[in-house]
Design a protein around this motif. Structure first.
Motif, PDB file in Angstrom:
ATOM      1  N   SER A 130      -1.382  52.753  45.608  1.00 29.71           N
ATOM      2  CA  SER A 130      -2.736  52.359  45.209  1.00 29.71           C
ATOM      3  C   SER A 130      -3.656  53.577  45.122  1.00 29.71           C
ATOM      4  O   SER A 130      -4.415  53.723  44.156  1.00 29.71           O
ATOM      5  CB  SER A 130      -3.289  51.344  46.210  1.00 29.71           C
ATOM      6  N   VAL A 131      -3.580  54.438  46.108  1.00 24.78           N
ATOM      7  CA  VAL A 131      -4.389  55.663  46.100  1.00 24.78           C
ATOM      8  C   VAL A 131      -4.051  56.505  44.876  1.00 24.78           C
ATOM      9  O   VAL A 131      -4.931  56.995  44.171  1.00 24.78           O
ATOM     10  CB  VAL A 131      -4.169  56.476  47.406  1.00 24.78           C
ATOM     11  N   LEU A 132      -2.759  56.682  44.620  1.00 29.17           N
ATOM     12  CA  LEU A 132      -2.333  57.490  43.484  1.00 29.17           C
ATOM     13  C   LEU A 132      -2.799  56.887  42.156  1.00 29.17           C
ATOM     14  O   LEU A 132      -3.261  57.608  41.269  1.00 29.17           O
ATOM     15  CB  LEU A 132      -0.818  57.658  43.500  1.00 29.17           C
ATOM     16  N   ALA A 133      -2.674  55.561  42.028  1.00 32.08           N
ATOM     17  CA  ALA A 133      -3.109  54.895  40.796  1.00 32.08           C
ATOM     18  C   ALA A 133      -4.610  55.080  40.579  1.00 32.08           C
ATOM     19  O   ALA A 133      -5.057  55.367  39.464  1.00 32.08           O
ATOM     20  CB  ALA A 133      -2.745  53.414  40.844  1.00 32.08           C
ATOM     21  N   LYS A 134      -5.393  54.944  41.655  1.00 29.97           N
ATOM     22  CA  LYS A 134      -6.848  55.118  41.544  1.00 29.97           C
ATOM     23  C   LYS A 134      -7.214  56.537  41.144  1.00 29.97           C
ATOM     24  O   LYS A 134      -8.243  56.767  40.500  1.00 29.97           O
ATOM     25  CB  LYS A 134      -7.526  54.761  42.861  1.00 29.97           C
TER      26      LYS A 134
END
Length: 140
Positions: free
Chosen positions: A124-128
């Motif tokens: 999720s962090v990477l996608a954001k």
């Protein structure tokens, strides 16, 4: 989600080849491999084209096999790109347990592969932050 196989291997001649022979005999393609050593044993980490078959074959041949989920992120071929990925993960207070890279002919880029304490949160962090996350071994 990509599954990684981890195998405990004795530090003695032929131990790694025993594993690769089992893969070859069973037509399992090892896409990427990394080893980490300790005085009496090593940990062999692999991503293979057929996780379930590989796990079963190794287990049937008496190997201590573990399953881990890992994250794979394609990297641009420029100085600092890996550092930026790691900085973004650090800023989210996420710990990385192991890390290695893979050169993907299909993607024509390097891929950073790592295990983190919370896969979903890390993805999720990477996608954001705008990174692509490879979710299936067939995408490598």
């Amino acid at each position: 989600m990509i599954n990684q196989i981890a195998v405990v291997v004795k530090n003695k001649p032929g131990s790694l080849r025993h594993i690769t022979s089992l893969l070859a005999e069973n037509h399992i393609n090892c896409l990427c491999i990394s080893t980490y050593d300790a005085p009496n044993f090593g940990i062999l980490r692999m991503i293979v084209d057929d996780f379930d078959k590989c796990y079963k074959v190794l287990e049937e041949h008496g190997q201590l096999v573990m399953k881990d989920r890992v994250i794979a992120v394609p990297m641009e071929d420029k100085a600092g790109f890996m550092d930026q990925i790691l900085r973004d993960i650090e800023e989210a207070n996420i710990s990385i347990d192991c890390l290695y890279s893979y050169i993907s002919a299909r993607l024509q880029s390097a891929v950073l592969i790592f295990r983190a304490e919370d896969i979903e949160e890390t993805e999720s962090v990477l996608a954001k932050k705008g990174y692509s996350v490879i979710r299936n071994v067939t995408e490598l």
